[in-house]
Design a protein around this motif. Structure first.
Motif, PDB file in Angstrom:
ATOM      1  N   VAL A 160      38.201   1.559   8.049  1.00 49.11           N
ATOM      2  CA  VAL A 160      37.739   1.260   9.411  1.00 49.11           C
ATOM      3  C   VAL A 160      36.667   2.320   9.974  1.00 49.11           C
ATOM      4  O   VAL A 160      36.973   3.390   9.699  1.00 49.11           O
ATOM      5  N   TYR A 161      35.574   1.706  10.562  1.00 49.35           N
ATOM      6  CA  TYR A 161      34.332   2.752  10.859  1.00 49.35           C
ATOM      7  C   TYR A 161      33.695   2.309  12.276  1.00 49.35           C
ATOM      8  O   TYR A 161      33.790   1.042  12.680  1.00 49.35           O
ATOM      9  N   PRO A 162      33.090   3.037  12.811  1.00 51.29           N
ATOM     10  CA  PRO A 162      32.262   2.895  14.128  1.00 51.29           C
ATOM     11  C   PRO A 162      31.068   1.841  14.362  1.00 51.29           C
ATOM     12  O   PRO A 162      30.477   1.982  15.224  1.00 51.29           O
ATOM     13  N   TRP A 163      30.768   1.330  13.086  1.00 53.99           N
ATOM     14  CA  TRP A 163      29.700   0.564  12.998  1.00 53.99           C
ATOM     15  C   TRP A 163      29.788  -0.953  12.922  1.00 53.99           C
ATOM     16  O   TRP A 163      30.941  -1.200  12.414  1.00 53.99           O
ATOM     17  N   THR A 164      28.812  -1.891  12.998  1.00 55.46           N
ATOM     18  CA  THR A 164      29.154  -3.070  12.780  1.00 55.46           C
ATOM     19  C   THR A 164      29.582  -3.372  11.303  1.00 55.46           C
ATOM     20  O   THR A 164      29.075  -2.950  10.367  1.00 55.46           O
ATOM     21  N   GLY A 193      35.903  -5.639  12.844  1.00 50.40           N
ATOM     22  CA  GLY A 193      35.375  -5.791  14.308  1.00 50.40           C
ATOM     23  C   GLY A 193      36.235  -6.098  15.269  1.00 50.40           C
ATOM     24  O   GLY A 193      37.531  -5.621  15.271  1.00 50.40           O
ATOM     25  N   GLY A 194      35.683  -6.560  16.329  1.00 52.39           N
ATOM     26  CA  GLY A 194      36.641  -6.773  17.687  1.00 52.39           C
ATOM     27  C   GLY A 194      35.955  -6.559  18.899  1.00 52.39           C
ATOM     28  O   GLY A 194      36.182  -7.122  19.957  1.00 52.39           O
ATOM     29  N   GLY A 195      35.214  -5.513  18.780  1.00 43.99           N
ATOM     30  CA  GLY A 195      34.535  -5.097  19.936  1.00 43.99           C
ATOM     31  C   GLY A 195      33.290  -5.559  20.104  1.00 43.99           C
ATOM     32  O   GLY A 195      32.999  -6.791  20.506  1.00 43.99           O
ATOM     33  N   LEU A 196      31.987  -5.050  19.487  1.00 44.77           N
ATOM     34  CA  LEU A 196      30.748  -5.489  19.550  1.00 44.77           C
ATOM     35  C   LEU A 196      30.804  -6.965  18.320  1.00 44.77           C
ATOM     36  O   LEU A 196      29.958  -7.752  18.860  1.00 44.77           O
ATOM     37  N   THR A 197      31.258  -6.672  17.483  1.00 44.23           N
ATOM     38  CA  THR A 197      31.474  -7.700  16.352  1.00 44.23           C
ATOM     39  C   THR A 197      32.582  -8.542  16.898  1.00 44.23           C
ATOM     40  O   THR A 197      33.839  -8.093  16.593  1.00 44.23           O
TER      41      THR A 197
END
Length: 229
Positions: free
Chosen positions: A61-65, A87-91
């Motif tokens: 898991v990482y903080p980019w798309t 994803g789940g946030g922006l993605t």
């Protein structure tokens, strides 16, 4: 009562410096993922660490798309199950579901959705994949039962310094309806913190490996310099 048997350890000269998980994690009950018992989960996307660690699974898991290329690279070097962030946030929505499908087709054993994934995105991912879905819980505002009813199979609790408290809260919320629901959680930096998290109800522990490549390399270079003197 007989003494606990000693577990023989086999290694080699070229593989003697692997990244080892904290021994205290072995006190966790573990979870079974497609028959494999998992207790220690390394949180890393560093392929050098992933290829040279003793973890039971990888939390990618990482903080980019989310990128399918990153997952493909990890899948080439990992020899244990991969819990792939999708994803789940922006993605979200169809894009998250598409990444999840790619993860499944490329050997991912489970997908991980970050907070604040909507139930709509969760439904999209659930329709797309057959593998388990982990949902990341970051505070006590999450309606756990709603997400479980929508298709979440396990919780990934990441509450920073409040993780132990958050694990205990989740167990209390699920005690009546889902007493054995799988929970993985970040364990902290010390054995005491990890043990507290296990006692609070975590079945498996994630640990970070930030800087391990650099640390190991610096140690080896120092040794090589001594040998040259």
């Amino acid at each position: 009562m007989t003494d606990k048997p000693v577990i023989p350890n086999l290694t080699s000269a070229l593989r003697s410096n692997i990244v080892e998980s904290p021994n205290v994690i072995r006190k966790a009950s573990g979870i079974r993922l497609f028959g494999k018992r998992i207790k220690s989960i390394v949180y890393s996307t560093d392929v050098a660490v992933i290829a040279n660690c003793d973890a039971d699974a990888i939390l990618a898991v990482y903080p980019w798309t989310p990128s399918t290329r990153i997952l493909e690279a990890i899948s080439k070097v990992a020899n244990v199950p991969i819990l792939a962030g999708v994803g789940g946030g922006l993605t979200k929505g169809l894009r998250a579901a598409t990444v999840a499908r790619f993860a499944e087709e490329n050997g991912g054993s489970a997908v991980v959705l970050n907070a604040p994934t909507s139930l709509e995105t969760l439904h999209s991912v659930r329709r797309m994949v057959d593998i388990p879905i982990f949902y990341t819980v970051v505070n006590e505002t999450t309606d756990l039962l709603a997400y479980i009813d929508a298709g979440v199979n396990a919780l990934n609790i990441a509450g920073g310094r409040d993780t132990t408290k958050l694990v205990a809260w989740a167990r209390e919320q699920l005690n009546d309806t889902h007493p054995n629901f799988p929970i993985i959680a970040s364990g902290g930096k010390t054995d005491e913190q990890i043990l507290e998290t296990i006692r609070a109800g975590a079945n498996a522990i994630t640990y970070t490996a930030y800087g391990m490549t650099e640390k190991t390399f610096h140690e080896k270079m120092a040794k090589y310099r001594e040998q040259q003197n």
